[in-house]
Design an enzyme around this catalytic site. Structure first.
Site, PDB file in Angstrom:
ATOM      1  N   GLU A 165      32.696  39.102  34.351  1.00 37.78           N
ATOM      2  CA  GLU A 165      33.532  39.843  35.289  1.00 37.78           C
ATOM      3  C   GLU A 165      34.425  40.819  34.528  1.00 37.78           C
ATOM      4  O   GLU A 165      34.875  40.528  33.419  1.00 37.78           O
ATOM      5  CB  GLU A 165      34.392  38.881  36.106  1.00 37.78           C
ATOM      6  CG  GLU A 165      33.570  37.959  36.984  1.00 37.78           C
ATOM      7  CD  GLU A 165      34.395  36.975  37.778  1.00 37.78           C
ATOM      8  OE1 GLU A 165      33.934  36.561  38.850  1.00 37.78           O
ATOM      9  OE2 GLU A 165      35.500  36.617  37.331  1.00 37.78           O
TER      10      GLU A 165
ATOM     11  N   ASP B 187      32.535  29.771  39.081  1.00 38.95           N
ATOM     12  CA  ASP B 187      31.533  29.359  40.061  1.00 38.95           C
ATOM     13  C   ASP B 187      30.466  28.463  39.464  1.00 38.95           C
ATOM     14  O   ASP B 187      29.976  27.539  40.120  1.00 38.95           O
ATOM     15  CB  ASP B 187      30.859  30.585  40.677  1.00 38.95           C
ATOM     16  CG  ASP B 187      31.770  31.337  41.633  1.00 38.95           C
ATOM     17  OD1 ASP B 187      32.794  30.762  42.056  1.00 38.95           O
ATOM     18  OD2 ASP B 187      31.469  32.494  41.956  1.00 38.95           O
TER      19      ASP B 187
END
Length: 397
Positions: free
Chosen positions: A150, A166
């Protein structure tokens, strides 16, 4: 992208430019409009690698994708139900080689990397992107080996992390070079991937359910417990309930002190649980500033629900601190939070064994095992205000 909550804080910490030389200094300090992003494949695997750079254009707010040359294109089309998105895969490096693409300034999103098979993305009628959700039994990417990093890249610099919020699947390190030199995070210890999966497989209870294995025997990933709880794999939705009850009861007779900002040691809040089971915090004047009913297991693993953290200066920092301490099983035992001694984390039988295993197998102990793992700076994040290059290294597994 959960880690974007760091952006305001990190931006505020960037050193300001002296007024006398503002124009020249600002020009010299401007991040490049296109930042070279290299993906080095040291995985030892023979499969073809595919890369995807997807995100939000910060100027327009539009969702889209970036090609290898660094051009951003908004998504168009879509349907209800969602239909397949265009194939925007970038050919990645073979084992032992490197592929360099360009990252445009003014974007926040993810770089996906998949092995052996392209990923399936869908477009909704409103232009929204349906991203892979391998915790769902019918997701077309469930049996694909993939992961992501990210990032946010804007006028204040680059933030990049290797996220396990996640799931944990493809081991990769992130590195940025710029005005601060070179910094690297997310480096696994040798054999770390197998060690993480083995630790979960051998932990009593539902922890083995986090692991998804393909029909050919490949252990593809370990899901974070919140997603295993929501998805097809299953996880005990009451796992933390006893610990949470004990903790909220502890503060019926004991003060909980929260000092949410390390750089503001005199800013303190005191919490006590009332007869109604609500943990209430007061500031130094005695004014009540926040209240937290006892959360459920899903609230803790998701850092939301009754532990939702708004983007403010009081309730959000308190919620983040509580959620981090519950993941690390220090709340109820250490009565000043947060604690910055990592040796106190995950030491009790009821804890976040997923995050524990990931952190234990990182070279420097830093990871993004849950959404607010940045409390105390235990996250796998790199930042530079004026980056010159960035590298994502797919490490051996």
């Amino acid at each position: 992208m959960r880690t974007r909550t760091l952006l305001g804080l990190l931006t505020a910490l960037v050193v300001s430019i002296p007024l006398g030389s503002a124009a020249a200094a600002q020009a010299a300090a401007q991040p490049p409009s296109l930042l070279p992003l290299s993906v080095a494949n040291n995985s030892g695997r023979a499969e073809q690698v595919f890369l995807y750079v997807l995100g939000t254009d910060l100027a327009s707010g539009k969702l889209g994708y970036v090609n290898a040359a660094g051009a951003f294109t908004p998504w168009s089309g879509g349907s209800n139900p969602p239909s397949p998105a265009p194939d925007v895969a970038i050919a990645g490096p073979g084992n032992g080689s490197t592929t360099t693409i360009q990252l445009p300034r003014g974007i926040s999103g993810r770089m996906y990397m998949s092995f052996g098979q392209k990923l399936t993305f869908l477009l909704a009628q409103d232009g929204g992107l349906v991203q892979p959700a391998p915790w769902a039994a019918n997701d077309p990417n469930r049996d694909v080996l993939f992961d992501w990093s990210e990032f946010t890249y804007n006028d204040a610099g680059l933030w990049l992390n290797s996220s396990q919020v996640d799931m944990f699947s493809v081991p990769h390190a992130v590195s940025v070079t710029g005005e601060r030199g070179t910094s690297t995070e997310g480096q696994l210890k040798p054999g770390g991937r197998d060690a993480i999966l083995d630790a979960l497989a051998n932990e009593p209870g539902d922890w083995a359910k986090l692991i998804h294995t393909r029909a050919d025997g490949t252990r593809l990933r370990a899901l974070a417990p919140r997603l295993a709880m929501e998805g097809a794999d299953g996880f005990d939705p009451n796992y933390l309930d006893g610990y949470l009850t004990d903790t909220w009861n502890t503060y019926k007779s004991t003060d909980l002190t929260v000092v949410p900002f390390q750089f503001q040691p005199n800013l303190k809040y005191t919490g006590r649980t009332g007869g109604d089971g609500v943990l209430r915090f007061k500031d130094s004047t005695g004014k009540e500033v926040a209240a937290f009913p006892q959360p459920a297991t899903k609230d803790v693993f998701g850092c939301d629900g009754k532990l939702a953290a708004p983007n403010d200066d009081v309730v959000g920092p308190l919620a983040r601190t509580l959620c981090a301490a519950l993941h690390r099983s220090t709340l109820g035992f250490l009565h000043t939070q947060p604690t910055y001694d990592g040796g106190e984390f995950y030491t009790r039988p009821v804890t976040d064994h997923y995050s524990k295993a990931v952190h234990a197998n990182m070279v420097d102990g830093k990871a993004y095992g849950f959404a607010f793992d940045d409390v105390g700076n235990f996250e796998s994040l790199v930042f530079d205000g004026v980056p010159s290059s960035v590298t994502i290294t797919l490490t051996s597994f």
